[in-house]
Design a protein around this motif. Structure first.
Motif, PDB file in Angstrom:
ATOM      1  N   PHE A   1      42.087  69.982  30.943  1.00 50.22           N
ATOM      2  CA  PHE A   1      41.536  68.529  31.577  1.00 50.22           C
ATOM      3  C   PHE A   1      41.118  67.098  31.401  1.00 50.22           C
ATOM      4  N   GLN A   2      41.661  66.386  31.625  1.00 49.16           N
ATOM      5  CA  GLN A   2      40.642  64.712  31.553  1.00 49.16           C
ATOM      6  C   GLN A   2      41.051  64.208  31.697  1.00 49.16           C
ATOM      7  N   ASP A   3      39.627  63.054  32.379  1.00 52.04           N
ATOM      8  CA  ASP A   3      39.969  62.643  33.942  1.00 52.04           C
ATOM      9  C   ASP A   3      40.662  61.982  34.016  1.00 52.04           C
ATOM     10  N   LYS A   4      41.208  61.150  33.421  1.00 52.17           N
ATOM     11  CA  LYS A   4      42.892  59.930  33.084  1.00 52.17           C
ATOM     12  C   LYS A   4      44.211  60.791  33.663  1.00 52.17           C
ATOM     13  N   LEU A   5      44.423  62.094  33.428  1.00 53.19           N
ATOM     14  CA  LEU A   5      44.741  63.120  34.736  1.00 53.19           C
ATOM     15  C   LEU A   5      45.077  62.462  35.706  1.00 53.19           C
ATOM     16  N   LEU A   6      43.732  62.852  36.551  1.00 50.43           N
ATOM     17  CA  LEU A   6      43.929  62.555  37.468  1.00 50.43           C
ATOM     18  C   LEU A   6      43.895  60.989  38.236  1.00 50.43           C
ATOM     19  N   VAL A   7      43.129  59.806  37.217  1.00 49.58           N
ATOM     20  CA  VAL A   7      43.843  58.554  37.173  1.00 49.58           C
ATOM     21  C   VAL A   7      45.086  58.415  37.083  1.00 49.58           C
ATOM     22  N   THR A   8      46.286  58.375  36.819  1.00 47.48           N
ATOM     23  CA  THR A   8      47.252  58.502  35.807  1.00 47.48           C
ATOM     24  C   THR A   8      48.352  59.199  36.644  1.00 47.48           C
ATOM     25  N   GLU A   9      47.723  59.775  37.181  1.00 48.55           N
ATOM     26  CA  GLU A   9      49.139  60.758  38.818  1.00 48.55           C
ATOM     27  C   GLU A   9      48.700  59.963  39.809  1.00 48.55           C
ATOM     28  N   ILE A  10      47.747  59.491  40.520  1.00 48.83           N
ATOM     29  CA  ILE A  10      47.661  58.568  41.876  1.00 48.83           C
ATOM     30  C   ILE A  10      48.061  57.069  41.555  1.00 48.83           C
ATOM     31  N   LEU A  11      47.667  56.574  40.127  1.00 49.69           N
ATOM     32  CA  LEU A  11      48.568  55.334  39.844  1.00 49.69           C
ATOM     33  C   LEU A  11      50.302  55.305  39.943  1.00 49.69           C
ATOM     34  N   ASN A  12      50.760  56.430  38.794  1.00 49.43           N
ATOM     35  CA  ASN A  12      52.347  56.816  39.117  1.00 49.43           C
ATOM     36  C   ASN A  12      52.851  57.046  40.952  1.00 49.43           C
ATOM     37  N   ILE A  13      51.557  57.630  41.599  1.00 50.27           N
ATOM     38  CA  ILE A  13      52.349  58.143  42.762  1.00 50.27           C
ATOM     39  C   ILE A  13      52.245  56.231  44.137  1.00 50.27           C
TER      40      ILE A  13
ATOM     41  N   THR B   1      38.776  47.742  46.580  1.00 48.79           N
ATOM     42  CA  THR B   1      38.510  49.744  46.660  1.00 48.79           C
ATOM     43  C   THR B   1      38.627  50.209  44.892  1.00 48.79           C
ATOM     44  N   LYS B   2      38.284  51.339  45.408  1.00 45.20           N
ATOM     45  CA  LYS B   2      38.622  51.747  43.617  1.00 45.20           C
ATOM     46  C   LYS B   2      39.871  52.155  43.191  1.00 45.20           C
ATOM     47  N   LEU B   3      41.032  52.160  44.075  1.00 48.43           N
ATOM     48  CA  LEU B   3      42.199  52.267  43.639  1.00 48.43           C
ATOM     49  C   LEU B   3      42.834  50.576  43.307  1.00 48.43           C
ATOM     50  N   GLY B   4      42.173  49.814  43.720  1.00 46.40           N
ATOM     51  CA  GLY B   4      42.788  48.561  43.629  1.00 46.40           C
ATOM     52  C   GLY B   4      42.428  47.996  41.710  1.00 46.40           C
ATOM     53  N   GLU B   5      41.176  48.789  42.034  1.00 50.70           N
ATOM     54  CA  GLU B   5      40.255  48.150  40.773  1.00 50.70           C
ATOM     55  C   GLU B   5      41.074  49.007  39.390  1.00 50.70           C
ATOM     56  N   LEU B   6      41.762  50.092  39.652  1.00 48.76           N
ATOM     57  CA  LEU B   6      42.480  50.444  38.545  1.00 48.76           C
ATOM     58  C   LEU B   6      43.695  49.513  38.578  1.00 48.76           C
ATOM     59  N   LEU B   7      44.036  49.551  39.792  1.00 55.61           N
ATOM     60  CA  LEU B   7      46.043  48.603  39.639  1.00 55.61           C
ATOM     61  C   LEU B   7      45.600  47.507  38.699  1.00 55.61           C
ATOM     62  N   GLY B   8      44.104  46.643  39.211  1.00 55.14           N
ATOM     63  CA  GLY B   8      43.419  45.008  38.739  1.00 55.14           C
ATOM     64  C   GLY B   8      43.709  44.606  39.036  1.00 55.14           C
ATOM     65  N   ASP B   9      43.296  42.977  39.135  1.00 57.44           N
ATOM     66  CA  ASP B   9      43.221  41.729  40.032  1.00 57.44           C
ATOM     67  C   ASP B   9      44.977  41.448  39.784  1.00 57.44           C
ATOM     68  N   SER B  10      45.573  41.408  38.393  1.00 56.48           N
ATOM     69  CA  SER B  10      46.639  40.739  37.906  1.00 56.48           C
ATOM     70  C   SER B  10      47.717  41.598  39.056  1.00 56.48           C
ATOM     71  N   TRP B  11      47.466  42.859  39.198  1.00 58.36           N
ATOM     72  CA  TRP B  11      48.163  43.255  39.938  1.00 58.36           C
ATOM     73  C   TRP B  11      48.191  42.767  41.734  1.00 58.36           C
ATOM     74  N   LEU B  12      47.228  43.019  41.742  1.00 50.12           N
ATOM     75  CA  LEU B  12      46.884  42.657  43.181  1.00 50.12           C
ATOM     76  C   LEU B  12      47.612  40.823  43.386  1.00 50.12           C
ATOM     77  N   ARG B  13      47.421  40.036  42.282  1.00 49.42           N
ATOM     78  CA  ARG B  13      47.250  38.801  42.667  1.00 49.42           C
ATOM     79  C   ARG B  13      48.983  38.763  42.609  1.00 49.42           C
ATOM     80  N   GLU B  14      49.528  39.670  42.022  1.00 48.16           N
ATOM     81  CA  GLU B  14      51.508  39.775  42.178  1.00 48.16           C
ATOM     82  C   GLU B  14      51.342  39.840  43.487  1.00 48.16           C
TER      83      GLU B  14
END
Length: 670
Positions: free
Chosen positions: A449-461, A500-513
């Motif tokens: 298990f790598q930590d990115k698996l959790l993050v990747t799955e949440i981003l996919n959701i 938020t934590k999720l917003g940070e993962l998605l990035g500013d460009s995603w939020l601006r979009e």
């Protein structure tokens, strides 16, 4: 001669009289001697027996003395000890409470005396039997006498195998058991949770719940009872008293919810409050109640052996309620699957993980095997259930895509729920726990298990949610409602994920979009709906008829009538639409007001007087400027929500009976 004859007669008379008197005396003596003779006749056999040794051989008579002396010595010692035993009776039948040490000392003397009797009584009887045999062989004693002696010795030998003390030892031991029980019950006081959590909360370890002096008395009594094979009875008394005390401590917490079954609740949300209480109550029970019982069992039974006091503690824990706590956790794992259940499973895992060291120390021994097995089973169920729900989230979001969007153009519960939910999973409260759960779950499958698996799955959701929104935007037949829905949802994603934590993962460009999409759809929405309304208040042709008021009045009436019709239609339709975000709603309403009200105000100021004097003026001048503005500012407000329900029908239904039910739930995203 006659004189001498008379004298002879007189002498004869006297002699005869004297003889008669003697005869009477002899008769009386014989009468009295009759009973005496009968008595002598009866005593003759025993007298014969008494004088028989005189007729025995000289050597036998000489030897019998030594035999008798050797037998009488031990017999006399045994009798002396018997007398001592009966002398202890008064002390041992009294209440031991006033002087336990003295009582135990007397009891010890009784047991020493009984051991002496047990060791010597048989020997004394054997020697007495040897004497009887010698007397019988050498005809030194009467046979009847010897038979009676044999009978008495036989009875004595039989009683040797019974109670030599007449039940005194049993009575004394029962009194000690009663005192053991009394010491426990009188000094066992329930511990209130309010006391336990004072100060630094529940981090402290509870002290021994009994005074040292009481523990010492219990140990002293226990030692004497165990010496008499009463260990099991002592353990039973101890377990009953101490488990009852723990139950009394827990009873004040109102733990009826621990008995709830899966059939008694619809989903985890309906018992969410109980799960929060469960963690606190379990911590209190383990760190304060069971910790104290563990220490006390060690203090009282440590001299006997580890298995004994650990076994005693395991019985107390089981009878006091630890099994009910574990069963409640199992019940939660057996409930219907839904995302809220994932959070609750993580809460349960966090509580168990927090108490892991305490569980290992308190319940790690062999006697606690049942508690260990139930705990391991619960942890496995929690981890399996949490991992299963987490990895299914993406699929479950996708399964919502074919369902129709909300008819009011608002933000679907799926969108608002998932954004908030994923932020919780990434927050400090849940991310470390979820990560640990997924690591353990994958390790069971021999997967890394790598930590990115959790993050990747949440981003996919989240991306799946985005795709759902785009699909629903295209699902509306009304383009205006489609733009309204798009504006709502893009702004919700932008606003609620920024910072938020999720917003940070998605990035500013995603939020601006998403913010730009909101602006885009807002512009189109205003342009294609309210922006068209002022066009119905055209001034064209009115100046040319400045000289003809009747013609101008007709044009104004016609245009106001059309404006009112379009306004009413648009307002009626959009008054059922909802814009949940207050800032977006107020800004949108202001833009609508700015697009409509100034034009309407100017038009009514210039041409309103043409129709105000008409008898049917209210038909054309239907709204005042102020009323129109007020109506527009009240648009898109959420409907009042009934309080008391925090449930999410979307996911409760969705995870209720698996995928087939999801597809039958047409309003799942509403």
């Amino acid at each position: 001669m006659e004189g001498s004859r008379m004298e002879n007669l007189i002498r004869a008379e006297k002699s005869l009289r004297l003889s008669l008197e003697k005869s009477k005396s002899v008769g009386l003596a014989l009468e009295k001697a009759g009973p005496r003779l009968a008595e002598i006749r009866q005593r003759l056999p025993s007298l014969g027996s008494a004088v028989r040794p005189i007729r025995a051989e000289r050597d036998a008579l000489v030897a019998v003395g030594g035999h008798i002396n050797r037998a009488v010595g031990p017999a006399a010692a045994v009798l002396k000890v018997f007398d001592a035993v009966h002398g202890l009776e008064k002390s041992l039948l009294s209440d031991p409470r006033s002087d336990i040490a003295g009582y135990l000392s007397v009891l010890k003397r009784l047991q020493e005396a009984l051991r002496f009797l047990g060791d010597n009584c048989g020997l004394a009887i054997q020697w007495l039997e040897d004497i009887v045999e010698y007397l019988e062989d050498n005809s030194v004693a009467d046979q009847v006498y010897l038979a009676n002696l044999k009978k008495e010795l036989k009875n004595l030998r039989e009683s040797q195998h019974g109670e030599l003390d007449g039940g005194l030892l049993e009575a004394a031991l029962c009194k000690l058991e009663d005192e053991f029980r009394l010491l426990l019950t009188e000094n066992s006081v329930p511990l209130p949770m309010s006391v336990a959590v004072a100060g630094d909360g529940m981090a402290c370890i509870a002290p021994s719940p009994l005074p040292v002096s009481v523990v010492q008395k219990l140990q002293a009594i226990l030692g004497r009872l165990i010496a008499n094979n009463r260990l099991d009875r002592c353990v039973g008394i101890y377990v009953e008293a101490r488990s009852s005390n723990v139950r009394a401590s827990l009873q004040a917490l109102n733990l009826d919810y621990l008995e709830i079954s899966v059939s008694e609740f619809n989903d985890v949300q309906s018992i969410e409050g109980y799960i929060a209480q469960w963690g606190k109550h379990l911590e209190f029970a383990v760190k304060h109640l069971f910790e104290a019982e563990y220490k006390l069992c060690n203090d009282v039974f440590e001299r006997i052996g580890l298995d004994v006091w650990m076994g005693c503690f395991s019985k107390i824990a089981a009878q006091a309620g630890i099994l009910a706590f574990l069963q409640f956790g199992k019940t939660v794992t057996e409930s219907k699957k839904d995302p809220i259940k994932l959070l609750k499973l993580l809460d349960i895992f966090a509580s168990l993980s927090k108490l892991r060291l305490d569980f290992n120390r308190l319940f790690g021994g062999g006697p606690c095997a049942e508690i260990q097995n139930l705990t391991r089973d619960l942890i496995k169920r929690v981890i399996d259930g949490a991992a299963e729900i987490f990895w299914e989230l993406f699929v479950q979001v996708e399964l919502q895509r074919p369902n129709p969007p909300p008819v009011d153009g608002s933000v679907p519960r799926l969108v608002s729920f998932i954004t908030d939910y994923c932020n919780k999973l990434l927050g400090e409260d849940y991310k470390p726990i979820l990560t640990q759960v997924l690591i353990i779950h994958r390790s069971w499958k021999r997967q890394s298990f790598q930590d990115k698996l959790l993050v990747t799955e949440i981003l996919n959701i989240v991306k799946a949610v985005e795709q759902n929104v785009e699909t629903w935007i295209k699902a509306y037949d009304d383009p205006t409602l489609s733009h309204f829905f798009a504006m709502n949802n893009h702004w919700h994603l932008c606003k609620h994920l920024k910072g938020t934590k999720l917003g940070e993962l998605l990035g500013d460009s995603w939020l601006r979009e998403h913010e730009q999409y909101k602006e885009y759809y807002s512009t189109i929405f205003l342009r294609d709906s309210w922006g068209k309304l002022p066009g119905h208040l055209s001034r064209e042709g009115l100046i040319l008829f400045s000289g003809g008021r009747a013609t101008a009045r007709d044009l104004v009436k016609k245009r106001l009538k059309k404006f009112n019709e379009v306004f009413d239609e648009m307002y009626t339709k959009q008054s059922s639409w909802i814009m949940p975000e207050r800032d977006l709603r107020e800004k949108t309403c202001q833009l609508i007001v700015q697009a409509v009200v100034p034009v309407y105000r100017s038009y009514m100021q210039n041409y309103g007087p043409l129709v105000e004097q008409d008898a049917s003026s209210t038909k054309y001048a239907k709204y005042t400027v102020q009323k129109l503005e007020e109506m527009l500012l009240l648009l898109y407000r959420p409907r009042p929500v009934r309080h008391g329900s925090l449930r999410s029908p979307t996911f409760s239904a969705k995870y209720g009976n698996g995928v087939p039910d999801l597809r039958r739930t047409a309003s799942a995203v509403v």
